[in-house]
Design a protein around this motif. Structure first.
Motif, PDB file in Angstrom:
ATOM      1  N   HIS A   1     -89.840  69.377   8.854  1.00  0.00           N
ATOM      2  CA  HIS A   1     -90.536  70.102   9.927  1.00  0.00           C
ATOM      3  C   HIS A   1     -91.935  69.482  10.055  1.00  0.00           C
ATOM      4  O   HIS A   1     -92.483  68.972   9.077  1.00  0.00           O
ATOM      5  CB  HIS A   1     -90.630  71.568   9.485  1.00  0.00           C
TER       6      HIS A   1
ATOM      7  N   THR B   1     -88.048  69.174   2.272  1.00  0.00           N
ATOM      8  CA  THR B   1     -87.552  70.468   2.707  1.00  0.00           C
ATOM      9  C   THR B   1     -86.320  70.837   1.876  1.00  0.00           C
ATOM     10  O   THR B   1     -85.551  69.968   1.463  1.00  0.00           O
ATOM     11  CB  THR B   1     -87.217  70.477   4.208  1.00  0.00           C
TER      12      THR B   1
ATOM     13  N   GLY C   1     -98.498  81.526   5.521  1.00  0.00           N
ATOM     14  CA  GLY C   1     -97.121  81.105   5.757  1.00  0.00           C
ATOM     15  C   GLY C   1     -96.890  79.748   5.124  1.00  0.00           C
ATOM     16  O   GLY C   1     -97.782  79.188   4.463  1.00  0.00           O
ATOM     17  N   ALA C   2     -95.691  79.206   5.363  1.00  0.00           N
ATOM     18  CA  ALA C   2     -95.350  77.904   4.777  1.00  0.00           C
ATOM     19  C   ALA C   2     -96.350  76.836   5.204  1.00  0.00           C
ATOM     20  O   ALA C   2     -96.757  75.985   4.404  1.00  0.00           O
ATOM     21  CB  ALA C   2     -93.931  77.518   5.211  1.00  0.00           C
ATOM     22  N   THR C   3     -96.751  76.877   6.463  1.00  0.00           N
ATOM     23  CA  THR C   3     -97.686  75.864   6.972  1.00  0.00           C
ATOM     24  C   THR C   3     -98.983  75.882   6.172  1.00  0.00           C
ATOM     25  O   THR C   3     -99.477  74.829   5.739  1.00  0.00           O
ATOM     26  CB  THR C   3     -97.987  76.140   8.467  1.00  0.00           C
TER      27      THR C   3
ATOM     28  N   SER D   1     -94.661  70.705   9.923  1.00  0.00           N
ATOM     29  CA  SER D   1     -95.638  71.254   8.972  1.00  0.00           C
ATOM     30  C   SER D   1     -95.530  70.600   7.591  1.00  0.00           C
ATOM     31  O   SER D   1     -96.408  70.778   6.750  1.00  0.00           O
ATOM     32  CB  SER D   1     -95.501  72.775   8.846  1.00  0.00           C
TER      33      SER D   1
ATOM     34  N   ALA E   1     -88.997  77.228   3.560  1.00  0.00           N
ATOM     35  CA  ALA E   1     -89.057  78.179   4.682  1.00  0.00           C
ATOM     36  C   ALA E   1     -87.671  78.582   5.181  1.00  0.00           C
ATOM     37  O   ALA E   1     -87.437  79.744   5.516  1.00  0.00           O
ATOM     38  CB  ALA E   1     -89.877  77.580   5.833  1.00  0.00           C
ATOM     39  N   GLN E   2     -86.736  77.610   5.210  1.00  0.00           N
ATOM     40  CA  GLN E   2     -85.391  77.926   5.725  1.00  0.00           C
ATOM     41  C   GLN E   2     -84.390  78.172   4.599  1.00  0.00           C
ATOM     42  O   GLN E   2     -83.211  78.394   4.870  1.00  0.00           O
ATOM     43  CB  GLN E   2     -84.876  76.780   6.602  1.00  0.00           C
TER      44      GLN E   2
ATOM     45  N   ASN F   1     -84.610  72.926   9.298  1.00  0.00           N
ATOM     46  CA  ASN F   1     -84.553  73.916  10.381  1.00  0.00           C
ATOM     47  C   ASN F   1     -83.849  73.353  11.613  1.00  0.00           C
ATOM     48  O   ASN F   1     -83.312  74.109  12.406  1.00  0.00           O
ATOM     49  CB  ASN F   1     -85.955  74.381  10.767  1.00  0.00           C
TER      50      ASN F   1
ATOM     51  N   HIS G   1     -92.043  85.865   7.470  1.00  0.00           N
ATOM     52  CA  HIS G   1     -91.372  86.314   8.696  1.00  0.00           C
ATOM     53  C   HIS G   1     -89.970  85.748   8.859  1.00  0.00           C
ATOM     54  O   HIS G   1     -89.181  86.263   9.651  1.00  0.00           O
ATOM     55  CB  HIS G   1     -92.226  85.975   9.929  1.00  0.00           C
ATOM     56  N   LYS G   2     -89.636  84.689   8.114  1.00  0.00           N
ATOM     57  CA  LYS G   2     -88.278  84.144   8.228  1.00  0.00           C
ATOM     58  C   LYS G   2     -87.329  84.832   7.241  1.00  0.00           C
ATOM     59  O   LYS G   2     -86.136  84.587   7.267  1.00  0.00           O
ATOM     60  CB  LYS G   2     -88.293  82.634   7.985  1.00  0.00           C
TER      61      LYS G   2
ATOM     62  N   ALA H   1     -83.829  81.178  12.718  1.00  0.00           N
ATOM     63  CA  ALA H   1     -84.596  80.132  12.042  1.00  0.00           C
ATOM     64  C   ALA H   1     -86.034  80.129  12.551  1.00  0.00           C
ATOM     65  O   ALA H   1     -86.946  79.664  11.858  1.00  0.00           O
ATOM     66  CB  ALA H   1     -83.949  78.767  12.259  1.00  0.00           C
TER      67      ALA H   1
ATOM     68  N   ASP I   1     -90.382  72.639   0.550  1.00  0.00           N
ATOM     69  CA  ASP I   1     -90.587  73.537   1.679  1.00  0.00           C
ATOM     70  C   ASP I   1     -89.347  74.430   1.780  1.00  0.00           C
ATOM     71  O   ASP I   1     -88.293  73.995   2.245  1.00  0.00           O
ATOM     72  CB  ASP I   1     -90.785  72.694   2.944  1.00  0.00           C
TER      73      ASP I   1
ATOM     74  N   SER J   1     -92.300  81.311   4.213  1.00  0.00           N
ATOM     75  CA  SER J   1     -92.963  82.246   5.132  1.00  0.00           C
ATOM     76  C   SER J   1     -92.264  83.585   5.092  1.00  0.00           C
ATOM     77  O   SER J   1     -91.034  83.643   5.133  1.00  0.00           O
ATOM     78  CB  SER J   1     -92.881  81.722   6.572  1.00  0.00           C
TER      79      SER J   1
ATOM     80  N   VAL K   1     -84.086  73.273   3.104  1.00  0.00           N
ATOM     81  CA  VAL K   1     -83.095  73.349   4.183  1.00  0.00           C
ATOM     82  C   VAL K   1     -83.770  72.921   5.480  1.00  0.00           C
ATOM     83  O   VAL K   1     -84.869  73.392   5.788  1.00  0.00           O
ATOM     84  CB  VAL K   1     -82.547  74.789   4.324  1.00  0.00           C
TER      85      VAL K   1
END
Ligand code: PLP
Length: 430
Positions: free
Chosen positions: A147, A195, A117-119, A149, A226-227, A199, A249-250, A54, A224, A247, A197
């Motif tokens: 999160h 969100t 990224g998400a942020t 962010s 990201a997850q 984190n 990278h996730k 995560a 969001d 993002s 999901v």
């Protein structure tokens, strides 16, 4: 270098692969693991058990190769060049955008904006859409499992504009209370930011339903993701989100690249975020005119290699089949939840109706950092702390949790190793 067997090359349509995966052989996690060079190593003399997905996921060889291939044979700046390399780099960058569009089932590549990224994506929406539409006395609605962010950018906006941040509370399982969410959608609500999901807890929000509820009151929604994107199928036309962020990278791609999806009509109407090259049509000292979407929001030289790497990652995931990945991870989560339930004094934090990828827990009075440090000696990587979700921790009256988070390459044997490691922690502290 050739892409790994079965992984589509840049430019091939994604849908075909999803279909191919659907009819493919059973999910072979050992073969999947062999695609990830980093997983083959030992840490402190023990096989690496990577359960910090995560925070960031590991990268398959096809992603690493796509990035190095770009730098070895294709590096040039995009959009402005007429020479071969520049045109080729531009094509690859736009092919990556197309891959993201297909992956999200967005209507057009112009709805896909590359960001860090998400942020950054959330800040972009807060500072453009938010800043131009939110005023004194207005409200921004978020949930209690966001999160940082998806909290702080809205707080900053509210402070600047004299608006208020409203928060839909959660229950003891970590589910958002939908009646409260509905009640908080008022005439002053200018945007809801949720969100998909969590984190920290793994809760899957029923975002489709929440978007419908918000739209009934004419409130646009940012999700969001990201997850969510690494674990679930996300389909923009089906969800109906106005904005969706994630993002790279996730989701097995590189750091430094992410995506803002926005409905074209909203993006068209929004002011630009940053000024600079590429986002303009014309510039004089008196006035500048702006480029069309998505370029209006992509000032300056972008992370070209990052976008290409992200494209390769989404192709890899699509070739495996996101539904098969989701099923594998679901089984892992169930197995892990069941396995840790036998450990005395261990309490799982977050028991939502639907969860993805995350097992957060506390162990008696042992500090989560001590759990993480002892597990590390066994080669097991988990995350400990507040997970950039301090309000969630406060809701459960704890300072921190230990969090194991799962990915498409994790195995039951790794969960067995985690359980043995936690039992060792108990022995150390008993
Ligand atoms: N949203 C959620 C739910 C996250 O888990 C994270 C990162 O952990 C973010 C947003 C921020 O992502 P990034 O740091 O890649 O911008």
């Amino acid at each position: 270098m050739m892409p790994a067997a079965g992984v589509p090359r840049t430019g091939a349509p994604l849908a075909a692969h999803a279909e191919a995966a659907a009819g493919a052989a059973p999910y072979d996690v050992i073969r999947v693991r062999s695609d990830f060079p980093i997983l083959q190593q030992k840490v402190h003399g023990k096989p690496l058990v990577y359960l910090d997905n995560a925070a960031t996921s590991q990268k398959p060889r096809v992603v690493i190769e796509a990035i190095s291939r770009y730098y070895e044979t294709g590096n040039a700046n995009i959009h402005r060049g007429v020479h071969y390399l520049s045109e080729h780099a531009t094509e690859e960058h736009e092919a990556a955008r197309k891959t993201v569009q297909q992956f999200l089932n967005a209507r057009s590549p112009s709805e896909i904006i590359f960001v860090r990224g998400a942020t950054e994506a959330i800040n972009l929406v807060a500072q453009t859409y938010g800043r131009s539409r939110i005023g004194w006395g207005d409200e921004v609605l978020i949930t209690g499992i966001e999160h940082h962010s998806n909290i702080v950018p809205w707080q900053m906006l509210c402070a600047e504009k004299g608006a208020a941040l409203r928060v839909a509370p959660i229950d003891d399982n970590g589910d958002v209370l939908l009646d409260d969410f509905a009640a908080l959608l008022g005439p002053r609500t200018k945007i809801a930011a949720l969100t998909h999901v969590s984190n920290a807890l793994g809760t899957v929000n029923p975002v489709r339903k929440m978007i419908e509820m918000a739209h009934q009151r004419n409130v646009p929604v940012l999700v969001d993701g990201a997850q969510a994107v690494p674990h679930l199928r996300v389909d923009m036309q089906n969800l109906g989100a106005d904005f969706y962020v994630f993002s790279g990278h996730k989701v097995y791609g590189p750091t430094g690249i992410g995506v803002l999806y926005g409905k074209a009509e909203l993006l068209d109407a929004m002011p630009p975020y940053q000024g600079g090259g590429d986002m303009i049509l014309s510039v004089t000292f008196e006035k500048s005119t702006y480029n069309k979407i998505p370029y209006k929001f992509e000032a300056g030289t972008p992370d070209i290699a990052g976008a290409i790497g992200l494209g390769a990652a989404l192709r890899y995931l699509s070739a495996l089949g996101i539904e098969r990945v989701a099923e594998h991870e679901h089984q892992l989560l169930e197995y892990a939840t069941q396995s840790v339930s036998a450990i005395p004094e261990l309490r799982v934090v977050g028991k939502a109706r639907e969860k993805a990828g995350v097992l957060s827990f506390v162990l008696g009075s042992v500090h989560p950092h001590d759990i993480g440090t002892i597990l590390d000696q066994d080669g097991i990587a988990i995350r400990t702390g507040h997970h950039c979700s301090q309000p969630v921790m406060r809701r459960f009256n704890i300072a921190a949790t230990a969090r194991a988070s799962f990915a498409l390459y994790n195995t039951r044997e790794e969960i067995d190793a985690l359980v043995r490691g936690i039992e060792r922690v108990r022995r150390v502290f008993s």
